[in-house]
Design a protein around this motif. Structure first.
Motif, mmCIF file in Angstrom:
data_model
loop_
_atom_site.group_PDB
_atom_site.id
_atom_site.type_symbol
_atom_site.label_atom_id
_atom_site.label_comp_id
_atom_site.label_asym_id
_atom_site.label_seq_id
_atom_site.Cartn_x
_atom_site.Cartn_y
_atom_site.Cartn_z
ATOM 1 N N LYS A 92 34.657 44.968 32.759
ATOM 2 C CA LYS A 92 35.564 44.154 33.411
ATOM 3 C C LYS A 92 35.122 43.092 34.584
ATOM 4 C CE LYS A 92 39.595 47.007 32.467
ATOM 5 N NZ LYS A 92 40.772 47.603 33.041
ATOM 6 N N GLU A 93 34.388 43.785 35.463
ATOM 7 C CA GLU A 93 33.784 42.961 36.682
ATOM 8 C C GLU A 93 32.646 41.843 35.909
ATOM 9 O OE1 GLU A 93 33.500 46.269 36.267
ATOM 10 O OE2 GLU A 93 35.134 46.820 37.788
ATOM 11 N N ASP A 104 34.800 39.235 34.297
ATOM 12 C CA ASP A 104 35.727 38.338 35.246
ATOM 13 C C ASP A 104 34.790 37.290 35.963
ATOM 14 O OD1 ASP A 104 37.925 39.916 34.526
ATOM 15 O OD2 ASP A 104 38.096 41.147 36.493
ATOM 16 N N GLN A 105 33.711 37.420 36.227
ATOM 17 C CA GLN A 105 32.486 36.844 37.098
ATOM 18 C C GLN A 105 32.331 35.734 35.850
ATOM 19 O OE1 GLN A 105 29.160 38.763 38.322
ATOM 20 N NE2 GLN A 105 28.666 37.035 39.565
ATOM 21 N N LYS A 123 41.321 38.048 28.479
ATOM 22 C CA LYS A 123 41.176 37.312 29.871
ATOM 23 C C LYS A 123 40.708 35.992 29.704
ATOM 24 C CE LYS A 123 40.358 37.568 34.486
ATOM 25 N NZ LYS A 123 41.228 38.136 35.489
#
Length: 161
Positions: A49-50, A53-54, A107
């Motif tokens: 996820k990190e 997202d980045q 996302k």
């Protein structure tokens, strides 16, 4: 020499798309019909996820609105599937039931970014699916390619995609 990569670059360059990294390089963008496309040839930028997202934030900030991540790179799936084993490079990220591809699509869409998964169809890694391997040896090692003429492989790949 990685013939799959060479074929991809030549083919996409010929039709107007140029593979580009890092995502912060705006000059590497291709604009067609209002679409600014970026290709991502590795999993590391979106399997957690990190990281997703980045990566998606950088893509959005750089002005891209189409993301083309490689999702099949000849080593297994990067999403939950009953058709093929997971790629060992994403197994740990998926061990708790996380679906990295599902997450990045959701996302990205929330950020107004289209996602078009990319399959490297011919490349075969990790001795995956030996029943579909092209027989033979290259000088210095094994063939890392699926037998594209095998009707069973073609049927499998169509189902997978």
């Amino acid at each position: 020499m990685n013939w799959t990569a060479i074929w991809f670059v030549v083919t996409w360059a010929a039709i107007g798309f140029i593979p580009c990294h890092p995502v912060s390089t705006a000059d590497a963008a291709v604009t067609m019909n209002g679409k600014r496309v970026i290709l991502d040839e590795t999993f590391q930028f979106w399997v957690t996820k990190e990281a997703a997202d980045q990566t998606l934030a950088r893509i959005k900030t750089a002005g891209f609105n189409v993301y083309v991540p490689v999702v099949w790179y000849g080593g297994g799936t990067t999403w939950p599937s009953s058709l093929a084993p997971r790629d060992p490079r994403v197994s740990e990220a998926m061990s708790d039931g996380f679906d990295p591809l599902g997450y990045v699509i959701s996302k990205a869409h929330s950020l107004g970014i289209e996602v078009h998964p990319w399959f490297t169809v011919a490349l075969r890694q990790f001795d995956l699916m030996p029943e579909f391997a092209l027989e033979g040896q290259l000088e210095g090692g094994r063939l890392e390619i699926f037998d594209l003429h095998n009707p069973g492989f073609r049927s499998f790949m169509v189902d997978l995609i």
